[in-house]
Design a protein around this motif. Structure first.
Motif, PDB file in Angstrom:
ATOM      1  N   UNK A  31       0.865  -1.171   0.000  1.00  0.00           N
ATOM      2  CA  UNK A  31       0.000   0.000   0.000  1.00  0.00           C
ATOM      3  C   UNK A  31       0.908   1.229   0.000  1.00  0.00           C
ATOM      4  N   UNK A  32       0.559   2.209  -0.809  1.00  0.00           N
ATOM      5  CA  UNK A  32       1.355   3.431  -0.899  1.00  0.00           C
ATOM      6  C   UNK A  32       0.545   4.578  -0.307  1.00  0.00           C
ATOM      7  N   UNK A  33       1.207   5.389   0.497  1.00  0.00           N
ATOM      8  CA  UNK A  33       0.575   6.573   1.069  1.00  0.00           C
ATOM      9  C   UNK A  33       1.322   7.794   0.554  1.00  0.00           C
ATOM     10  N   UNK A  34       0.607   8.696  -0.106  1.00  0.00           N
ATOM     11  CA  UNK A  34       1.185   9.941  -0.587  1.00  0.00           C
ATOM     12  C   UNK A  34       0.591  11.091   0.203  1.00  0.00           C
ATOM     13  N   UNK A  35       1.463  11.979   0.674  1.00  0.00           N
ATOM     14  CA  UNK A  35       1.036  13.151   1.425  1.00  0.00           C
ATOM     15  C   UNK A  35       1.622  14.394   0.768  1.00  0.00           C
ATOM     16  N   UNK A  36       0.745  15.297   0.343  1.00  0.00           N
ATOM     17  CA  UNK A  36       1.128  16.574  -0.258  1.00  0.00           C
ATOM     18  C   UNK A  36       0.718  17.676   0.716  1.00  0.00           C
ATOM     19  N   UNK A  58     -10.085   4.710  -4.621  1.00  0.00           N
ATOM     20  CA  UNK A  58     -10.007   5.630  -3.495  1.00  0.00           C
ATOM     21  C   UNK A  58      -9.662   7.045  -3.949  1.00  0.00           C
ATOM     22  N   UNK A  59     -10.219   8.003  -3.234  1.00  0.00           N
ATOM     23  CA  UNK A  59     -10.011   9.408  -3.567  1.00  0.00           C
ATOM     24  C   UNK A  59      -9.128  10.067  -2.503  1.00  0.00           C
ATOM     25  N   UNK A  60      -8.475  11.162  -2.876  1.00  0.00           N
ATOM     26  CA  UNK A  60      -7.638  11.850  -1.881  1.00  0.00           C
ATOM     27  C   UNK A  60      -8.472  12.456  -0.757  1.00  0.00           C
ATOM     28  N   UNK A  61      -7.891  12.433   0.428  1.00  0.00           N
ATOM     29  CA  UNK A  61      -8.488  13.099   1.590  1.00  0.00           C
ATOM     30  C   UNK A  61      -7.856  14.482   1.662  1.00  0.00           C
ATOM     31  N   UNK A  62      -8.671  15.529   1.571  1.00  0.00           N
ATOM     32  CA  UNK A  62      -8.167  16.903   1.557  1.00  0.00           C
ATOM     33  C   UNK A  62      -8.541  17.567   2.875  1.00  0.00           C
ATOM     34  N   UNK A  63      -7.510  17.961   3.623  1.00  0.00           N
ATOM     35  CA  UNK A  63      -7.710  18.643   4.899  1.00  0.00           C
ATOM     36  C   UNK A  63      -7.233  20.083   4.730  1.00  0.00           C
ATOM     37  N   UNK A  64      -8.132  21.052   4.965  1.00  0.00           N
ATOM     38  CA  UNK A  64      -7.811  22.470   4.812  1.00  0.00           C
ATOM     39  C   UNK A  64      -7.918  23.136   6.177  1.00  0.00           C
ATOM     40  N   UNK A  92      -3.480  19.781   3.312  1.00  0.00           N
ATOM     41  CA  UNK A  92      -2.823  18.478   3.395  1.00  0.00           C
ATOM     42  C   UNK A  92      -3.661  17.486   2.611  1.00  0.00           C
ATOM     43  N   UNK A  93      -3.062  16.908   1.586  1.00  0.00           N
ATOM     44  CA  UNK A  93      -3.740  15.945   0.722  1.00  0.00           C
ATOM     45  C   UNK A  93      -3.113  14.585   0.993  1.00  0.00           C
ATOM     46  N   UNK A  94      -3.931  13.595   1.342  1.00  0.00           N
ATOM     47  CA  UNK A  94      -3.439  12.255   1.628  1.00  0.00           C
ATOM     48  C   UNK A  94      -4.219  11.255   0.795  1.00  0.00           C
ATOM     49  N   UNK A  95      -3.488  10.310   0.204  1.00  0.00           N
ATOM     50  CA  UNK A  95      -4.122   9.258  -0.585  1.00  0.00           C
ATOM     51  C   UNK A  95      -3.460   7.929  -0.269  1.00  0.00           C
ATOM     52  N   UNK A  96      -4.286   6.926   0.039  1.00  0.00           N
ATOM     53  CA  UNK A  96      -3.836   5.560   0.266  1.00  0.00           C
ATOM     54  C   UNK A  96      -4.315   4.717  -0.904  1.00  0.00           C
ATOM     55  N   UNK A  97      -3.402   4.044  -1.606  1.00  0.00           N
ATOM     56  CA  UNK A  97      -3.778   3.187  -2.732  1.00  0.00           C
ATOM     57  C   UNK A  97      -2.598   2.280  -3.062  1.00  0.00           C
ATOM     58  N   UNK A  98      -2.816   1.340  -3.976  1.00  0.00           N
ATOM     59  CA  UNK A  98      -1.704   0.505  -4.427  1.00  0.00           C
ATOM     60  C   UNK A  98      -0.617   1.358  -5.062  1.00  0.00           C
ATOM     61  N   UNK A  99      -1.012   2.356  -5.816  1.00  0.00           N
ATOM     62  CA  UNK A  99      -0.083   3.350  -6.361  1.00  0.00           C
ATOM     63  C   UNK A  99      -0.805   4.676  -6.238  1.00  0.00           C
TER      64      UNK A  99
END
Length: 140
Positions: free
Chosen positions: A64-69, A103-109, A126-133
């Motif tokens: 599982x990949x977690x991307x945080x912007x 899955x869609x990104x979780x956007x926290x403002x 803060x944008x967070x997405x959990x997915x295979x890629x």
């Protein structure tokens, strides 16, 4: 085992409505097929130095990949619809965070009023997405 990737400086951030993206972007990327963004990208003006980190972990019998912007902006982001974020690093490599399907990104403002001694009144995103890629290389 955990692997981590951090982009070497971000020079562009934008967003597109998720409905305008190709279907199954994540699976195309996993199959090493090229991914393109064929719609107009709305640029987001950012303040300071944005960061984007992708971490890959092993869990639940798979990767599982977690991307945080994270970035700060004065722009207003649409919160009433699903959006995907486009990030371009200083090496002119673009990535998309999000896709047409879940899955869609979780956007926290977080809105900050600042302080009288000079701290800016900005929105921290803060944008967070959990997915295979979740950090998908793309062509824009």
């Amino acid at each position: 085992m955990k692997t981590c990737q951090s982009l070497p400086g971000i020079k562009f951030i934008g967003y597109v409505p998720s409905d305008f993206l190709q279907r199954e972007l994540m699976y195309k990327s996993l199959a090493r097929l090229p991914v393109g963004i064929f719609t107009d990208i709305t640029p987001i003006g950012f303040i300071g130095v944005p960061t984007c980190i992708a971490e890959s972990n092993y869990g639940n019998n798979g990767r599982i990949e977690q991307t945080t912007l994270r970035f700060k902006t004065l722009d207003t982001l649409p919160t009433s619809r699903h959006i995907a974020f486009i990030v371009t690093d200083c090496n002119n490599v673009s990535y998309v965070i999000g896709q047409h399907e879940p899955p869609r990104p979780i956007v926290k403002i977080t809105r900050d009023t600042g302080t009288p001694n000079g701290d800016p009144a900005v929105c921290s995103v803060e944008v967070t997405l959990y997915a295979q890629r979740s950090l998908i290389p793309c062509s824009i």
